[in-house]
Write an enzyme that holds these catalytic residues in place. Structure first.
Site, PDB file in Angstrom:
ATOM      1  N   LEU A   1     -18.446  -1.503   2.044  1.00  0.00           N
ATOM      2  CA  LEU A   1     -19.155  -0.354   1.460  1.00  0.00           C
ATOM      3  C   LEU A   1     -18.821  -0.209  -0.026  1.00  0.00           C
ATOM      4  O   LEU A   1     -19.092   0.825  -0.638  1.00  0.00           O
ATOM      5  CB  LEU A   1     -18.800   0.939   2.210  1.00  0.00           C
ATOM      6  CG  LEU A   1     -19.209   0.983   3.682  1.00  0.00           C
ATOM      7  CD1 LEU A   1     -18.819   2.320   4.296  1.00  0.00           C
ATOM      8  CD2 LEU A   1     -20.705   0.748   3.846  1.00  0.00           C
TER       9      LEU A   1
ATOM     10  N   SER B   1     -21.945   3.653   0.301  1.00  0.00           N
ATOM     11  CA  SER B   1     -21.824   4.357   1.581  1.00  0.00           C
ATOM     12  C   SER B   1     -22.947   5.350   1.788  1.00  0.00           C
ATOM     13  O   SER B   1     -23.181   5.818   2.908  1.00  0.00           O
ATOM     14  CB  SER B   1     -20.491   5.106   1.639  1.00  0.00           C
ATOM     15  OG  SER B   1     -20.476   6.162   0.679  1.00  0.00           O
TER      16      SER B   1
ATOM     17  N   ARG C   1     -16.076   0.253  -1.701  1.00  0.00           N
ATOM     18  CA  ARG C   1     -15.198   1.386  -2.005  1.00  0.00           C
ATOM     19  C   ARG C   1     -15.960   2.702  -2.022  1.00  0.00           C
ATOM     20  O   ARG C   1     -15.690   3.588  -2.828  1.00  0.00           O
ATOM     21  CB  ARG C   1     -14.479   1.150  -3.327  1.00  0.00           C
ATOM     22  CG  ARG C   1     -13.630  -0.117  -3.299  1.00  0.00           C
ATOM     23  CD  ARG C   1     -13.141  -0.543  -4.664  1.00  0.00           C
ATOM     24  NE  ARG C   1     -12.318  -1.740  -4.542  1.00  0.00           N
ATOM     25  CZ  ARG C   1     -12.799  -2.972  -4.428  1.00  0.00           C
ATOM     26  NH1 ARG C   1     -14.104  -3.172  -4.445  1.00  0.00           N
ATOM     27  NH2 ARG C   1     -12.007  -4.014  -4.299  1.00  0.00           N
ATOM     28  N   GLY C   2     -16.926   2.801  -1.129  1.00  0.00           N
ATOM     29  CA  GLY C   2     -17.711   4.018  -0.997  1.00  0.00           C
ATOM     30  C   GLY C   2     -18.956   4.048  -1.855  1.00  0.00           C
ATOM     31  O   GLY C   2     -19.827   4.916  -1.676  1.00  0.00           O
TER      32      GLY C   2
ATOM     33  N   TYR D   1       0.855  -1.187   0.000  1.00  0.00           N
ATOM     34  CA  TYR D   1       0.000   0.000   0.000  1.00  0.00           C
ATOM     35  C   TYR D   1       0.889   1.234   0.000  1.00  0.00           C
ATOM     36  O   TYR D   1       1.498   1.575   1.014  1.00  0.00           O
ATOM     37  CB  TYR D   1      -0.902   0.031   1.230  1.00  0.00           C
ATOM     38  CG  TYR D   1      -1.970  -1.050   1.290  1.00  0.00           C
ATOM     39  CD1 TYR D   1      -2.291  -1.819   0.181  1.00  0.00           C
ATOM     40  CD2 TYR D   1      -2.656  -1.274   2.474  1.00  0.00           C
ATOM     41  CE1 TYR D   1      -3.268  -2.792   0.248  1.00  0.00           C
ATOM     42  CE2 TYR D   1      -3.646  -2.252   2.550  1.00  0.00           C
ATOM     43  CZ  TYR D   1      -3.948  -3.007   1.434  1.00  0.00           C
ATOM     44  OH  TYR D   1      -4.923  -3.982   1.520  1.00  0.00           O
TER      45      TYR D   1
END
Length: 336
Positions: free
Chosen positions: A211, A217, A213-214, A58
């Protein structure tokens, strides 16, 4: 908010019912604020979250160093309760590109040495290859992690995005605590083969992407502008008609959430929590505000009527678009 605990499979550690996925604090989802990221990790620990998930790739080690700083600056009692879950094996280049995966035993030990240094810890609680290396038998990769367990550098062995066959082969090699894999209301592929396999073998699930990746959300809009290096700028589910279709599903969820007096994100997280005590959702909150919203899901109870309404609004396979671009799909444990 009531923080409960769950066990990662029959051999893994006891962890908080929600884990914190820290990837977005360093990479793939646009710019993040370092100070706010560290404050969010501290707030999660203070709220009783124990599981911190990262990967050595990452932002090429940035995320591990960030978590290391957060742990170093946290009160001792909170630092001691933290459990690290680390993925390794994804090969990067200086431009940020993605190459192959490396599961060779010597590479496994090399990756671990660097992760221990960047995190500033003497052991990693759960260690796993991010994707199974197709050129190295999973037995060899898991066997190398098992050696690290024997030496005290790793406590538990995990898997990530592994197929049912590789899960079985890994479990025949050494005790496996959990499988990390994407699972959400609109990503339910694991229910076909993988979840029955892990349950048969006593392996837990740490669910990422709860979620999406949003996307689910409740905060993502069709006109949102994404940076070029944001994963969602080329993710099939966020493109054109796919995005509109998926946001229509979110609006259906919003009505159910509104009837319960909670947010869409809380409904989505609570749904994953409801799928079994062997599943621990990872929430990818990058700010204390979003963390607080996610933690609120712990107080959401979904009864049979709620679950039926969610199923009607968003049935399995309702999402448009695959969860990764075509080039990455062959490395996944499921087909979507």
């Amino acid at each position: 908010m009531t923080m409960t605990t769950r066990t990662l499979g029959s051999t893994g550690p006891r962890v908080s019912a929600l884990g914190l996925g820290c990837m977005g604090m360093s990479a793939l989802y646009g710019e993040a604020d370092r100070a706010e990221s560290i404050a969010t990790v501290h707030a999660a620990l203070e709220a009783g979250v124990t599981l911190l998930d990262t990967g050595d790739f990452y932002a090429m080690g940035h995320n591990e160093m960030l978590i290391g700083e957060a742990l170093r600056t946290a009160p001792a009692a909170l630092r001691e309760q933290a459990l690290t879950s680390v993925k390794f094996g994804a090969l990067r280049d200086p431009a940020g590109g993605w190459n192959a995966y490396d599961g060779r035993p010597n590479a496994v030990k090399n990756f671990a040495a660097y992760s221990l240094q960047r995190l500033g810890v003497d052991h990693i609680d759960v260690y796993r290859i991010a994707r199974v290396d197709p050129d190295v038998p999973i037995e060899e990769t898991v066997g190398a992690i098992a050696e690290l367990v024997e030496q005290g550098y790793v406590r538990h062995i995990g898997l990530s995005e592994a197929s049912a066959d590789n899960i079985r082969r890994a479990a025949a090699t050494a005790p496996i605590s959990d499988l990390q894999i994407e699972y959400a209301i609109i990503t339910r592929d694991i229910e076909r083969e993988i979840l029955p396999t892990t349950r048969e073998l006593g392996i837990g699930i740490t669910a990422y992407g709860v979620l999406s990746r949003g996307l689910i959300s409740g905060h993502f809009t069709r006109d949102r502008q994404l940076a070029a290096h944001d994963f969602r700028s080329f993710s099939p589910r966020f493109q054109g008609d796919n995005l509109q279709h998926n946001l229509d599903l979110v609006e259906a969820l919003r009505k159910i959430a509104g009837d319960k007096g909670v947010t869409v994100a809380q409904i989505a997280i609570a749904w994953v929590l409801s799928r079994g005590e062997d599943i621990v959702p990872l929430v990818g909150a990058r700010t204390r505000e979003r963390l607080g919203e996610s933690l609120g899901a712990l107080d959401v109870t979904l009864d049979a009527a709620d679950l039926a309404a969610i199923e009607e609004a968003v049935p399995a396979d309702a999402a448009a678009g695959t969860r990764y671009p075509a080039a990455q799909m062959s490395h996944l444990g499921t087909e979507h």
